[in-house]
Design a protein around this motif. Sequence first.
Motif, short mmCIF file in Angstrom:
data_model
loop_
_atom_site.label_atom_id
_atom_site.label_comp_id
_atom_site.label_asym_id
_atom_site.label_seq_id
_atom_site.Cartn_x
_atom_site.Cartn_y
_atom_site.Cartn_z
N ALA A 36 0.84 -1.20 0.00
CA ALA A 36 0.00 0.00 0.00
C ALA A 36 0.87 1.25 0.00
N SER A 37 1.96 1.23 0.76
CA SER A 37 2.88 2.37 0.78
C SER A 37 3.50 2.58 -0.60
N PHE A 38 3.90 1.49 -1.24
CA PHE A 38 4.45 1.57 -2.59
C PHE A 38 3.44 2.17 -3.56
N LEU A 71 0.67 -2.43 -10.91
CA LEU A 71 1.76 -2.05 -10.01
C LEU A 71 2.07 -3.16 -9.00
N VAL A 72 1.03 -3.82 -8.49
CA VAL A 72 1.25 -4.92 -7.55
C VAL A 72 1.99 -6.06 -8.24
N LYS A 73 1.61 -6.37 -9.45
CA LYS A 73 2.31 -7.43 -10.20
C LYS A 73 3.76 -7.03 -10.46
N ALA A 74 3.99 -5.77 -10.81
CA ALA A 74 5.35 -5.28 -11.03
C ALA A 74 6.17 -5.36 -9.74
N TYR A 75 5.54 -5.04 -8.62
CA TYR A 75 6.19 -5.12 -7.32
C TYR A 75 6.70 -6.53 -7.06
N TRP A 76 5.83 -7.52 -7.24
CA TRP A 76 6.21 -8.91 -6.95
C TRP A 76 7.15 -9.50 -7.99
N SER A 77 7.13 -9.00 -9.21
CA SER A 77 8.03 -9.55 -10.24
C SER A 77 9.35 -8.80 -10.29
#
Length: 102
Positions: A36-38, A71-77
């Motif tokens: 969430a912060s990201f 963005l969440v997918k980019a975060y985890w990848s």
Amino acid sequence: FLPVLGRFFLAKTDYMDRHVSSQNSSFLELKDLSIASFLLASEQVNLIGKRKLPSGEILFQFSPKEVAEQLVKAYWSLNAPIIQPKKLFSAQRDLKDMIFGS
């Protein structure tokens, strides 16, 4: 190295299934403070609200949903856009204020 990396991403996919809510088609809800912060610091999505669960956990709501999911997918990848540390930690402090502030 690759088999370990594969398990890492499999575990993160499972994490998303358990910690990201997509019941509403107009926004993304998630409870992970780091992600969430990201999202907030990215300035590509808007924090539109929060929801408290009966368990006491807080779900943060972001819109537009499609951009937040990307963005969440980019975060985890490990392909997330670069965020300045001050911006990230300021976003985290703001979210903590939403949870614990009066």
